[in-house]
Design a protein around this motif. Sequence first.
Motif, PDB file in Angstrom:
ATOM      1  N   GLY A  47      -8.825   9.940  11.022  1.00  0.00           N
ATOM      2  CA  GLY A  47      -8.164   9.105  11.703  1.00  0.00           C
ATOM      3  C   GLY A  47      -9.114   7.709  12.200  1.00  0.00           C
ATOM      4  N   ALA A  48     -10.131   7.732  11.758  1.00  0.00           N
ATOM      5  CA  ALA A  48     -11.152   6.690  12.372  1.00  0.00           C
ATOM      6  C   ALA A  48     -10.569   5.379  11.704  1.00  0.00           C
ATOM      7  CB  ALA A  48     -12.610   6.829  11.750  1.00  0.00           C
ATOM      8  N   GLN A  49     -10.603   4.313  12.504  1.00  0.00           N
ATOM      9  CA  GLN A  49     -10.018   3.093  12.031  1.00  0.00           C
ATOM     10  C   GLN A  49     -11.090   2.000  11.664  1.00  0.00           C
ATOM     11  OE1 GLN A  49      -7.836   1.706  15.445  1.00  0.00           O
ATOM     12  NE2 GLN A  49      -6.032   3.268  15.016  1.00  0.00           N
ATOM     13  N   SER A  50     -10.959   1.318  10.691  1.00  0.00           N
ATOM     14  CA  SER A  50     -11.711   0.127  10.311  1.00  0.00           C
ATOM     15  C   SER A  50     -11.263  -0.969   9.835  1.00  0.00           C
ATOM     16  CB  SER A  50     -12.626   0.779   9.025  1.00  0.00           C
ATOM     17  OG  SER A  50     -13.208   2.026   9.225  1.00  0.00           O
ATOM     18  N   VAL A  51     -12.155  -2.257   9.800  1.00  0.00           N
ATOM     19  CA  VAL A  51     -11.458  -3.515   9.175  1.00  0.00           C
ATOM     20  C   VAL A  51     -12.319  -3.636   7.870  1.00  0.00           C
ATOM     21  CG1 VAL A  51     -11.497  -5.942   9.420  1.00  0.00           C
ATOM     22  CG2 VAL A  51     -10.989  -4.149  11.525  1.00  0.00           C
ATOM     23  N   PHE A  52     -11.791  -3.927   6.911  1.00  0.00           N
ATOM     24  CA  PHE A  52     -12.291  -4.346   5.517  1.00  0.00           C
ATOM     25  C   PHE A  52     -12.009  -5.920   5.272  1.00  0.00           C
ATOM     26  CE2 PHE A  52     -12.321   0.379   5.398  1.00  0.00           C
ATOM     27  CZ  PHE A  52     -13.446   0.468   4.733  1.00  0.00           C
ATOM     28  N   ALA A  53     -12.886  -6.327   4.383  1.00  0.00           N
ATOM     29  CA  ALA A  53     -12.514  -7.780   3.814  1.00  0.00           C
ATOM     30  C   ALA A  53     -12.762  -7.886   2.081  1.00  0.00           C
ATOM     31  CB  ALA A  53     -13.318  -8.694   4.426  1.00  0.00           C
ATOM     32  N   SER A  54     -12.224  -8.649   1.737  1.00  0.00           N
ATOM     33  CA  SER A  54     -12.169  -8.934   0.145  1.00  0.00           C
ATOM     34  C   SER A  54     -12.049 -10.180   0.031  1.00  0.00           C
ATOM     35  CB  SER A  54     -11.040  -8.004  -0.559  1.00  0.00           C
ATOM     36  OG  SER A  54     -11.138  -8.454  -2.172  1.00  0.00           O
TER      37      SER A  54
ATOM     38  N   TYR B  16       1.031  -1.219   0.056  1.00  0.00           N
ATOM     39  CA  TYR B  16      -0.117   0.004   0.411  1.00  0.00           C
ATOM     40  C   TYR B  16       1.043   1.205  -0.046  1.00  0.00           C
ATOM     41  CZ  TYR B  16      -3.445   3.522   0.988  1.00  0.00           C
ATOM     42  OH  TYR B  16      -4.305   4.658   0.840  1.00  0.00           O
ATOM     43  N   VAL B  17       0.721   2.125  -0.983  1.00  0.00           N
ATOM     44  CA  VAL B  17       1.645   3.341  -0.974  1.00  0.00           C
ATOM     45  C   VAL B  17       0.540   4.334  -1.183  1.00  0.00           C
ATOM     46  CG1 VAL B  17       3.233   4.596  -2.468  1.00  0.00           C
ATOM     47  CG2 VAL B  17       3.431   2.083  -2.415  1.00  0.00           C
ATOM     48  N   VAL B  18       0.807   5.485  -0.300  1.00  0.00           N
ATOM     49  CA  VAL B  18       0.125   6.544  -0.054  1.00  0.00           C
ATOM     50  C   VAL B  18      -0.106   7.192  -1.455  1.00  0.00           C
ATOM     51  CG1 VAL B  18      -0.318   8.772   1.392  1.00  0.00           C
ATOM     52  CG2 VAL B  18       0.573   6.664   2.481  1.00  0.00           C
ATOM     53  N   GLY B  19      -1.344   7.718  -1.829  1.00  0.00           N
ATOM     54  CA  GLY B  19      -1.372   8.243  -3.029  1.00  0.00           C
ATOM     55  C   GLY B  19      -1.571   7.443  -4.442  1.00  0.00           C
TER      56      GLY B  19
ATOM     57  N   ALA C 211      -8.017  -6.158   5.812  1.00  0.00           N
ATOM     58  CA  ALA C 211      -7.083  -4.786   5.926  1.00  0.00           C
ATOM     59  C   ALA C 211      -7.704  -4.151   7.130  1.00  0.00           C
ATOM     60  CB  ALA C 211      -7.313  -3.760   4.595  1.00  0.00           C
ATOM     61  N   ILE C 212      -6.669  -3.510   7.875  1.00  0.00           N
ATOM     62  CA  ILE C 212      -7.218  -2.662   8.972  1.00  0.00           C
ATOM     63  C   ILE C 212      -6.569  -1.407   8.426  1.00  0.00           C
ATOM     64  CG2 ILE C 212      -6.511  -1.930  11.331  1.00  0.00           C
ATOM     65  CD1 ILE C 212      -5.801  -4.884  11.889  1.00  0.00           C
ATOM     66  N   THR C 213      -7.461  -0.310   8.407  1.00  0.00           N
ATOM     67  CA  THR C 213      -7.173   0.911   7.701  1.00  0.00           C
ATOM     68  C   THR C 213      -7.328   2.281   8.876  1.00  0.00           C
ATOM     69  OG1 THR C 213      -9.649   1.158   7.212  1.00  0.00           O
ATOM     70  CG2 THR C 213      -8.096  -0.013   5.599  1.00  0.00           C
ATOM     71  N   VAL C 214      -6.857   3.347   8.541  1.00  0.00           N
ATOM     72  CA  VAL C 214      -7.204   4.486   8.994  1.00  0.00           C
ATOM     73  C   VAL C 214      -7.497   5.332   8.252  1.00  0.00           C
ATOM     74  CG1 VAL C 214      -4.765   5.168   9.230  1.00  0.00           C
ATOM     75  CG2 VAL C 214      -6.241   6.164  10.655  1.00  0.00           C
ATOM     76  N   GLN C 215      -8.621   6.226   8.391  1.00  0.00           N
ATOM     77  CA  GLN C 215      -9.409   7.125   7.489  1.00  0.00           C
ATOM     78  C   GLN C 215      -8.316   8.432   7.337  1.00  0.00           C
ATOM     79  OE1 GLN C 215     -11.072  10.089   6.811  1.00  0.00           O
ATOM     80  NE2 GLN C 215     -11.762   9.260   4.874  1.00  0.00           N
ATOM     81  N   GLY C 216      -7.934   8.600   6.327  1.00  0.00           N
ATOM     82  CA  GLY C 216      -6.879   9.807   6.173  1.00  0.00           C
ATOM     83  C   GLY C 216      -7.145  11.281   6.719  1.00  0.00           C
TER      84      GLY C 216
ATOM     85  N   GLY D 164     -10.899   4.263  -1.068  1.00  0.00           N
ATOM     86  CA  GLY D 164     -10.884   5.665  -0.974  1.00  0.00           C
ATOM     87  C   GLY D 164      -9.980   6.325  -0.216  1.00  0.00           C
ATOM     88  N   GLU D 165     -10.383   7.064   0.906  1.00  0.00           N
ATOM     89  CA  GLU D 165      -9.340   7.951   1.741  1.00  0.00           C
ATOM     90  C   GLU D 165      -8.738   6.753   2.817  1.00  0.00           C
ATOM     91  OE1 GLU D 165      -8.870  11.165   1.765  1.00  0.00           O
ATOM     92  OE2 GLU D 165      -9.450  10.972  -0.222  1.00  0.00           O
ATOM     93  N   GLU D 166      -9.173   5.599   2.754  1.00  0.00           N
ATOM     94  CA  GLU D 166      -8.644   4.881   3.858  1.00  0.00           C
ATOM     95  C   GLU D 166      -6.965   4.455   3.327  1.00  0.00           C
ATOM     96  OE1 GLU D 166     -10.391   3.609   6.401  1.00  0.00           O
ATOM     97  OE2 GLU D 166     -12.227   4.521   5.571  1.00  0.00           O
ATOM     98  N   ILE D 167      -6.382   4.502   4.608  1.00  0.00           N
ATOM     99  CA  ILE D 167      -4.843   4.100   4.419  1.00  0.00           C
ATOM    100  C   ILE D 167      -4.637   2.757   5.001  1.00  0.00           C
ATOM    101  CG2 ILE D 167      -2.265   4.649   5.182  1.00  0.00           C
ATOM    102  CD1 ILE D 167      -3.587   7.502   5.224  1.00  0.00           C
ATOM    103  N   VAL D 168      -4.105   1.849   4.304  1.00  0.00           N
ATOM    104  CA  VAL D 168      -3.791   0.490   4.777  1.00  0.00           C
ATOM    105  C   VAL D 168      -2.721   0.471   5.742  1.00  0.00           C
ATOM    106  CG1 VAL D 168      -3.735  -1.985   4.436  1.00  0.00           C
ATOM    107  CG2 VAL D 168      -4.838  -0.692   2.646  1.00  0.00           C
ATOM    108  N   MET D 169      -3.186   0.081   7.055  1.00  0.00           N
ATOM    109  CA  MET D 169      -1.949  -0.328   8.058  1.00  0.00           C
ATOM    110  C   MET D 169      -1.442  -1.575   8.408  1.00  0.00           C
ATOM    111  SD  MET D 169      -1.551   2.869   8.604  1.00  0.00           S
ATOM    112  CE  MET D 169      -0.308   2.799   9.650  1.00  0.00           C
TER     113      MET D 169
END
Length: 162
Positions: A143-150, A91-94, A135-140, A116-121
């Motif tokens: 700063g809200a954190q989320s878990v996504f599945a694919s 995951y590369v920012v931008g 994926a565990i993400t933080v919203q750019g 989207g605006e989520e950054i994969v941590m």
Amino acid sequence: SPVNPSVLWGVFGGLQRSNDGGRTWLRVAGRLPDGVLDFSASRSRLDTVYAAAQTGVMRSLDGGSSWQSVFVRRAQATIVRQLPSGELLTYVVGSGLMRAPSEADLSWLPIGQGLGEEIVMDLAVHPGSPAVLFAITVQGTTGAQSVFASGDAGRHWIRVGA
């Protein structure tokens, strides 16, 4: 290391390597890339290590003594993983979540619709089904954190937790 399970990598005061399953550790000579956030050991080469860092996606072919950029842009990378198939994910920012076909072919291509605006941590790959990613993400911006599945190797994502 997938090549030799007795070889472990870690960061504490610099890059360290254990050749005996973690009983003893040796500091690796050489300078670690700035702002390392993640590592992935090669599945086919004992002395090849990948790093996600503030300076981008980096690779060492000599056990961490020297590092070279392996991504076209020098932008912050947050994760790097090598799948059992040999493919690499980062995951590369931008740029978003990117995939390279193999260590021999590091032509990175974007995966799917992104997050989207989520950054994969952090990123986990299901061991029995490599197309299933979490994926565990933080919203750019917030700063809200989320878990996504694919279920399709990162082409589409659904939020499964916050």
